[in-house]
Design a protein around this motif. Structure first.
Motif, mmCIF file in Angstrom:
data_model
loop_
_atom_site.group_PDB
_atom_site.id
_atom_site.type_symbol
_atom_site.label_atom_id
_atom_site.label_comp_id
_atom_site.label_asym_id
_atom_site.label_seq_id
_atom_site.Cartn_x
_atom_site.Cartn_y
_atom_site.Cartn_z
ATOM 1 N N MET A 1 21.767 23.178 38.873
ATOM 2 C CA MET A 1 23.160 23.319 38.232
ATOM 3 C C MET A 1 22.788 22.513 36.746
ATOM 4 N N ALA A 2 23.160 23.170 35.710
ATOM 5 C CA ALA A 2 22.911 22.828 34.446
ATOM 6 C C ALA A 2 23.300 21.366 33.999
ATOM 7 N N LYS A 3 24.582 21.141 34.147
ATOM 8 C CA LYS A 3 25.054 19.819 33.549
ATOM 9 C C LYS A 3 25.504 19.142 35.023
ATOM 10 N N LYS A 4 25.419 17.857 34.904
ATOM 11 C CA LYS A 4 25.978 17.014 35.857
ATOM 12 C C LYS A 4 25.886 15.670 35.516
ATOM 13 N N THR A 5 26.929 14.684 36.143
ATOM 14 C CA THR A 5 26.964 13.368 35.875
ATOM 15 C C THR A 5 26.487 12.541 37.366
ATOM 16 N N ILE A 6 25.523 11.623 37.295
ATOM 17 C CA ILE A 6 25.160 11.098 38.502
ATOM 18 C C ILE A 6 25.520 9.391 38.246
ATOM 19 N N TYR A 7 25.991 8.917 39.233
ATOM 20 C CA TYR A 7 26.552 7.719 39.498
ATOM 21 C C TYR A 7 25.639 6.755 40.524
ATOM 22 N N LEU A 8 24.771 6.103 40.091
ATOM 23 C CA LEU A 8 24.023 5.330 40.975
ATOM 24 C C LEU A 8 24.559 4.033 41.641
ATOM 25 N N LEU A 9 24.796 3.789 42.628
ATOM 26 C CA LEU A 9 25.665 2.653 42.929
ATOM 27 C C LEU A 9 24.584 1.603 43.842
ATOM 28 N N ARG A 10 24.635 0.493 43.345
ATOM 29 C CA ARG A 10 23.879 -0.509 44.383
ATOM 30 C C ARG A 10 24.823 -0.813 45.642
ATOM 31 N N HIS A 11 24.565 -1.030 46.691
ATOM 32 C CA HIS A 11 25.478 -1.505 47.928
ATOM 33 C C HIS A 11 26.001 -2.763 47.595
ATOM 34 N N GLY A 12 27.054 -3.144 48.473
ATOM 35 C CA GLY A 12 27.601 -4.295 48.512
ATOM 36 C C GLY A 12 26.795 -5.207 48.767
ATOM 37 N N GLN A 13 27.434 -6.595 48.703
ATOM 38 C CA GLN A 13 26.429 -7.666 48.791
ATOM 39 C C GLN A 13 26.159 -8.050 50.366
ATOM 40 N N THR A 14 25.082 -8.769 50.722
ATOM 41 C CA THR A 14 24.721 -9.077 52.003
ATOM 42 C C THR A 14 24.496 -10.571 51.930
ATOM 43 N N ALA A 15 24.589 -11.045 53.108
ATOM 44 C CA ALA A 15 24.233 -12.744 53.094
ATOM 45 C C ALA A 15 22.537 -12.852 52.746
ATOM 46 N N TYR A 16 21.946 -11.916 53.000
ATOM 47 C CA TYR A 16 20.687 -12.028 52.523
ATOM 48 C C TYR A 16 20.407 -12.079 50.948
ATOM 49 N N ASN A 17 21.194 -11.206 50.263
ATOM 50 C CA ASN A 17 21.393 -11.121 48.832
ATOM 51 C C ASN A 17 21.476 -12.534 48.423
ATOM 52 N N ARG A 18 22.634 -13.133 48.941
ATOM 53 C CA ARG A 18 23.087 -14.720 48.490
ATOM 54 C C ARG A 18 22.025 -15.474 48.808
ATOM 55 N N ALA A 19 21.233 -15.301 49.796
ATOM 56 C CA ALA A 19 20.484 -16.187 50.108
ATOM 57 C C ALA A 19 18.948 -16.184 49.534
ATOM 58 N N LEU A 20 18.729 -15.011 49.045
ATOM 59 C CA LEU A 20 17.622 -14.521 48.174
ATOM 60 C C LEU A 20 16.447 -14.506 49.251
ATOM 61 N N VAL A 21 16.684 -13.524 50.219
ATOM 62 C CA VAL A 21 15.797 -13.565 51.345
ATOM 63 C C VAL A 21 15.440 -12.073 51.377
ATOM 64 N N HIS A 22 14.152 -11.649 51.592
ATOM 65 C CA HIS A 22 13.747 -10.040 51.917
ATOM 66 C C HIS A 22 14.553 -9.695 53.166
ATOM 67 N N GLN A 23 15.360 -8.532 53.096
ATOM 68 C CA GLN A 23 16.190 -8.134 54.179
ATOM 69 C C GLN A 23 15.692 -7.091 54.892
ATOM 70 N N TYR A 24 15.856 -7.149 56.220
ATOM 71 C CA TYR A 24 15.674 -5.828 57.130
ATOM 72 C C TYR A 24 16.596 -4.654 57.039
ATOM 73 N N HIS A 25 16.200 -3.563 57.280
ATOM 74 C CA HIS A 25 17.140 -2.489 57.129
ATOM 75 C C HIS A 25 18.288 -2.527 57.868
ATOM 76 N N ALA A 26 18.406 -3.475 58.727
ATOM 77 C CA ALA A 26 19.451 -3.505 59.869
ATOM 78 C C ALA A 26 20.562 -4.610 59.153
ATOM 79 N N VAL A 27 20.377 -5.285 58.084
ATOM 80 C CA VAL A 27 21.188 -6.342 57.650
ATOM 81 C C VAL A 27 22.557 -5.555 57.125
ATOM 82 N N PRO A 28 23.508 -5.976 57.721
ATOM 83 C CA PRO A 28 24.900 -5.368 57.210
ATOM 84 C C PRO A 28 25.587 -6.166 56.035
#
Length: 221
Positions: free
Chosen positions: A1-28
């Motif tokens: 498709m010649a024209k499009k708009t892409i919205y790149l979203l970062r996921h919502g916050q996790t407890a690991y984000n707040r704690a500044l910890v490298h997070q596993y795939h399964a962290v909710p």
């Protein structure tokens, strides 16, 4: 498709984000992250998206599921948009842990060595190649307004790939991707693509989080 708009979203916050910890795939998502995802879904719905894609990591999937509920769109899971893969030994450790600091110093020192690995991580050469493939993937999808739920560092890598026009040195790519990492949880980064433009990709906005204004300041960081 010649024209499009892409919205790149970062996921919502996790407890690991707040704690500044490298997070596993399964962290909710944390409760605050779940609320962010709902607010993000409300805003995205107003853009009338026609395609929804998310990485296969749990926090991205949960964020995308909130959007799917509000838009009715089917969720396409695409591992290409996963976060950069860190050394397995770092998952669950704080960013400030000496082992983490040393690993990333080593990775940056060897960034231009295309075949060097600290252990089992994705090195910068592999990360850049995947960011390029992700941008090319989005050039080919059929949607006109495409939502992609991904991760902070990977979004930065995609933006660096676009800014580099796919041709910059490894050192330049790494510098650009580091400078572009100020992407908030549940924020929206908007791109446009037009194959008929001399420069097909344009970055419209980065880390737009106005939809989170109703949350307390401590919940959005």
């Amino acid at each position: 498709m010649a024209k499009k708009t892409i919205y790149l979203l970062r996921h919502g916050q996790t407890a690991y984000n707040r704690a500044l910890v490298h997070q596993y795939h399964a962290v909710p998502l944390s409760p605050a992250g779940e609320r962010q995802a709902e607010l993000l879904a409300e805003r995205i719905t107003s853009f009338a998206p026609d395609m929804l894609i998310a990485s296969d990591i749990k926090r991205a999937q949960q964020t995308a599921e909130a959007i799917a509920r509000q838009t009715g769109l089917p969720l396409i899971t695409e591992p290409l948009f996963e976060e950069i893969k860190r050394p397995t030994s770092l998952y669950g450790k704080a960013f400030a842990d000496p082992r983490s600091i040393w690993a990333f110093i080593a990775l940056y020192l060897h960034a231009t060595n295309l075949h060097w690995h600290y252990s089992d991580e994705e090195n910068f050469s592999e990360f850049r190649d995947r960011a390029h493939r992700a941008v090319e993937y989005l050039e080919q999808v059929d949607g006109e307004r495409v939502v992609v739920v991904s991760h902070r560092i990977f979004i930065a890598g995609m933006l660096a790939a676009i800014q580099c026009r796919f041709a910059c040195s490894m050192g330049s790519f790494v510098r650009k991707s580091v400078l572009l990492r100020g992407i908030a949880n549940a924020s929206i980064t908007t791109l446009t693509y037009d194959s008929e433009r001399a420069d097909p990709w344009q970055i419209v906005s980065v880390s737009d989080a106005r939809h989170l204004a109703s949350m307390k300041a401590g919940e959005t960081h």
